[in-house]
Structure formats: C-alpha cells, structure tokens
Motif scaffolding. Structure first.
Motif, short mmCIF file in Angstrom:
data_model
loop_
_atom_site.label_atom_id
_atom_site.label_comp_id
_atom_site.label_asym_id
_atom_site.label_seq_id
_atom_site.Cartn_x
_atom_site.Cartn_y
_atom_site.Cartn_z
N UNK A 239 0.81 -1.21 0.00
CA UNK A 239 0.00 0.00 0.00
C UNK A 239 0.85 1.26 0.00
N UNK A 240 2.03 1.18 0.62
CA UNK A 240 2.91 2.35 0.74
C UNK A 240 3.93 2.44 -0.37
N UNK A 241 3.91 1.47 -1.29
CA UNK A 241 4.88 1.38 -2.39
C UNK A 241 6.29 1.02 -1.93
N UNK A 242 6.46 0.67 -0.67
CA UNK A 242 7.81 0.38 -0.19
C UNK A 242 8.28 -1.01 -0.61
N UNK A 243 7.33 -1.89 -0.92
CA UNK A 243 7.70 -3.26 -1.29
C UNK A 243 7.02 -3.63 -2.60
N UNK A 244 7.82 -4.22 -3.49
CA UNK A 244 7.28 -4.73 -4.74
C UNK A 244 7.78 -6.15 -4.97
N UNK A 245 6.97 -6.91 -5.66
CA UNK A 245 7.30 -8.29 -6.02
C UNK A 245 7.06 -8.45 -7.51
N UNK A 246 7.92 -9.25 -8.13
CA UNK A 246 7.78 -9.51 -9.56
C UNK A 246 7.97 -10.99 -9.85
N UNK A 247 7.22 -11.46 -10.82
CA UNK A 247 7.48 -12.79 -11.36
C UNK A 247 8.74 -12.72 -12.20
N UNK A 248 9.48 -13.81 -12.24
CA UNK A 248 10.74 -13.83 -13.00
C UNK A 248 10.53 -13.52 -14.48
N UNK A 249 9.35 -13.86 -14.99
CA UNK A 249 9.10 -13.68 -16.42
C UNK A 249 9.05 -12.22 -16.83
N UNK A 250 8.82 -11.32 -15.88
CA UNK A 250 8.71 -9.90 -16.22
C UNK A 250 9.71 -9.02 -15.49
N UNK B 64 11.71 -5.97 -16.96
CA UNK B 64 11.00 -5.41 -18.11
C UNK B 64 9.76 -4.63 -17.69
N UNK B 65 9.08 -5.10 -16.65
CA UNK B 65 7.85 -4.46 -16.17
C UNK B 65 8.11 -3.78 -14.84
N UNK B 66 7.43 -2.65 -14.63
CA UNK B 66 7.53 -1.92 -13.38
C UNK B 66 6.14 -1.58 -12.86
N UNK B 67 5.86 -2.00 -11.64
CA UNK B 67 4.58 -1.68 -11.00
C UNK B 67 4.75 -0.45 -10.14
N UNK B 68 3.75 0.41 -10.15
CA UNK B 68 3.78 1.61 -9.31
C UNK B 68 2.34 2.02 -9.01
N UNK B 69 2.19 2.94 -8.09
CA UNK B 69 0.85 3.38 -7.72
C UNK B 69 0.87 4.83 -7.29
N UNK B 70 -0.27 5.46 -7.43
CA UNK B 70 -0.48 6.83 -6.96
C UNK B 70 -1.77 6.80 -6.14
N UNK B 71 -1.62 6.71 -4.83
CA UNK B 71 -2.80 6.56 -3.98
C UNK B 71 -3.71 7.78 -4.04
N UNK B 72 -3.12 8.94 -4.22
CA UNK B 72 -3.94 10.16 -4.30
C UNK B 72 -4.86 10.11 -5.53
N UNK B 73 -4.37 9.53 -6.60
CA UNK B 73 -5.17 9.39 -7.82
C UNK B 73 -5.93 8.07 -7.87
N UNK B 74 -5.75 7.26 -6.84
CA UNK B 74 -6.40 5.95 -6.78
C UNK B 74 -6.09 5.12 -8.02
N UNK B 75 -4.86 5.15 -8.43
CA UNK B 75 -4.47 4.50 -9.68
C UNK B 75 -3.23 3.65 -9.50
#
Length: 125
Positions: free
Chosen positions: A53-64, A67-78
């Motif tokens: 929820x705080x963006x401090x921790x991310x997990x990725x599958x080895x397949x991505x 190459x892929x980056x997950x992120x969030x903007x809680x203020x924009x609910x996105x």
C-alpha cells in the motif's frame, strides 16, 4: 461498490512498450495491496507484480522482472504497470487486483478480494 477499471491495453509491435492503468473507486486505495495478473487463452492465470500500500515493497514474477515496473499513486487511486521490451508471449488479458491483506501474504496466495475486468494486450512479431 468497489470498481477496478483497467486501461491502456492495445496492439504493439515486439520490442515496444505500453503503460497500463487501473483506477479504483469504492475503496480506500492506501489500505490495499495491489497487483497485476494476466491470462492468455488456454493458459493459467499468472501473477506478474504486486505492490504494498505504501509502495515500499514490490514483487515480480521472474518472467517480467527487469521489463515491467509496477507503481501506484494513492492520491489518484491508480495503479500502473509500465511494460517494456514486449514480446509476443506477453499477449494476454491483463487484470489488476486489490486486497486489504499485506502484500507479502496476497503475493504468496494470490487470493485478492477485488478484480478488474481486464484490458487486452496484443504483441505482434
């Protein structure tokens, strides 16, 4: 009523990039871990990435990973998924998900409470 709506999918050539978005309503986003999944025809659903929820921790599958980056903007609910170096094997329906449990827990059990309807990503060779 909780609603997760994905957008940003489309057709892209191999090697290209796309950025997916998932906009949430009906929930307090900063109380929820969020993730991206995908499912190709005839294949099982894959968990791709998860973010706390705080963006401090991310997990990725080895397949991505890398190459892929997950992120969030809680203020924009996105929630976002930046996808680079796309390959035809990345062709699938992409879904976002949210859950009030800790990210490490739902990443392991993939038991997310809320799901979007998906956005199609097609990568041509």
């Amino acid at each position: 009523q909780v609603l997760l709506v994905e957008s940003g999918g489309g057709l892209v050539q191999a090697g290209g990039s796309l950025r997916l978005s998932c906009t949430a309503s009906g929930l307090t986003l900063n109380d929820h871990a969020m993730a991206w999944f995908r499912q190709a025809p005839g294949k099982e659903r894959e968990a791709l990435a998860c973010i706390s929820w705080s963006s401090t921790t991310t997990y990725y599958d080895d397949s991505v990973k890398g190459r892929f980056t997950i992120s969030r903007d809680n203020a924009k609910k996105t929630l976002y998924l930046q996808m680079n170096s796309l390959q035809p094997d990345d062709t699938a329906m992409y879904y976002c998900a949210a859950d009030p449990s800790p990210a490490w827990e739902v990443w392991n059990n993939e038991d997310f409470r809320y799901w979007g309807q998906g956005t199609q990503v097609t990568v041509s060779s």
